[in-house]
Design an enzyme around this catalytic site. Structure first.
Site, PDB file in Angstrom:
ATOM      1  N   CYS A  65     -18.189  41.976  11.377  1.00  0.00           N
ATOM      2  CA  CYS A  65     -17.389  40.908  12.059  1.00  0.00           C
ATOM      3  C   CYS A  65     -18.123  39.661  11.870  1.00  0.00           C
ATOM      4  O   CYS A  65     -19.423  39.638  12.785  1.00  0.00           O
ATOM      5  CB  CYS A  65     -17.210  41.152  13.333  1.00  0.00           C
ATOM      6  SG  CYS A  65     -16.362  39.956  14.152  1.00  0.00           S
ATOM      7  N   CYS A 123     -14.127  37.219   6.513  1.00  0.00           N
ATOM      8  CA  CYS A 123     -13.629  37.905   7.706  1.00  0.00           C
ATOM      9  C   CYS A 123     -13.288  39.369   7.177  1.00  0.00           C
ATOM     10  O   CYS A 123     -12.652  39.314   5.957  1.00  0.00           O
ATOM     11  CB  CYS A 123     -12.490  37.419   8.549  1.00  0.00           C
ATOM     12  SG  CYS A 123     -11.600  38.453   9.620  1.00  0.00           S
TER      13      CYS A 123
END
Length: 279
Positions: free
Chosen positions: A79, A194
């Site tokens: 992340c 992402c």
């Protein structure tokens, strides 16, 4: 009598939701001797809605609990928002743990672009982070870099992964700012900053106004993890687990985890909040 050999310690893969499964998939290929624990902080998802300091405290508190429970060999933080915000603090707090982070793939994009126009499709948190701007200054100073912080794309990806496909217009609205045409040159590379976004790559290709190279960070993250995690003889006999901070990820998500060969682990509780489930 020969003593039984202990299983290798597991590798923990952490994400705010289920996007980090793209990284888990690659890591399993490169580290077949290890078992994996996939941790999704779905109770805190999406991280883009949080202020920085409360989110940082949440992540560090969560890892105190995870390390006590699972004692992993290493952690892959799949992340960008979590790592660019809390990576340095995690390494300072847990100096003996190996952390493999996720950062926008700006350096390889700058090396591969022909037009000099790069877009970085990320979350709002990653876009505003100084870490991201430092990467641009260090590796893409000669490029035109467009930072696109999508407020909704991580949510759309979570829906898509679970089979709840939204109208094309919603995806197109999020990716349209990535495509820049300027004096005969136009964007030729979009960095997927992402880990949720690679699940949507086929949607992006179909909706893009012209062909571009979409850079998926998952393989590079897994390669870095393999370099940092010691290779050991034998193979773990432990099942790969999926752990959700909410304790109730829903039927569709449970089925998805089963499809990835993950057994559902117990909910994660906070040691520092006297056993209360993470809110």
């Amino acid at each position: 009598m020969t003593a039984l050999k202990a299983d290798p310690k597991p590798v923990l893969v952490f994400d705010s939701g289920i996007g980090g499964l793209t990284v888990l998939r690659e890591a399993r290929v490169l580290m077949p001797e290890r078992s994996f624990i996939y941790v999704a902080d779905d109770a805190g998802f999406p991280y883009g809605d949080w202020d920085e300091e409360p989110l940082k405290r949440r992540i560090i508190d969560l890892f105190v609990t995870l390390f006590a429970e699972y004692d992993p060999e290493a952690v892959i933080i799949a992340c960008s928002t979590a790592f660019t915000l809390a990576g340095a603090d995690l390494r300072a707090t847990f100096p003996d743990m190996r952390f493999i982070g996720t950062v926008p793939a700006i350096k390889p994009a700058a090396e591969r672009t022909r037009s000099g126009h790069i877009s970085v499709l990320a979350t709002p948190g990653t876009v505003k982070r100084a870490y991201t701007h430092d990467l641009i200054q260090s590796f893409a100073g000669q490029c035109h870099v467009k930072l696109v912080g999508s407020q909704n794309l991580a949510r759309l990806a979570e829906c898509y992964i679970r089979g709840d496909v939204k109208p094309d217009a919603e995806f197109l609205e999020e990716i349209a700012p990535c495509f820049v045409s300027d004096y005969g040159s136009r964007t030729d590379i979009v960095v997927l900053a992402c880990t949720h976004y690679p699940f949507l790559a086929n949607v992006f290709r179909r909706l893009a106004p012209w062909p571009v190279d979409w850079i998926d960070p998952a393989e590079a993250i897994a390669r870095q993890a393999r370099r940092m995690v010691p290779m050991v003889e034998g193979r773990s006999t432990q099942a790969d687990l999926a752990v959700f901070t909410s304790g109730d990820p829903g039927f569709a998500t449970r089925r998805l985890m089963q499809g990835f060969g993950l057994s559902m682990g117990e909910p994660v509780y906070s040691q520092q909040n006297q056993g209360v489930l993470f809110p």
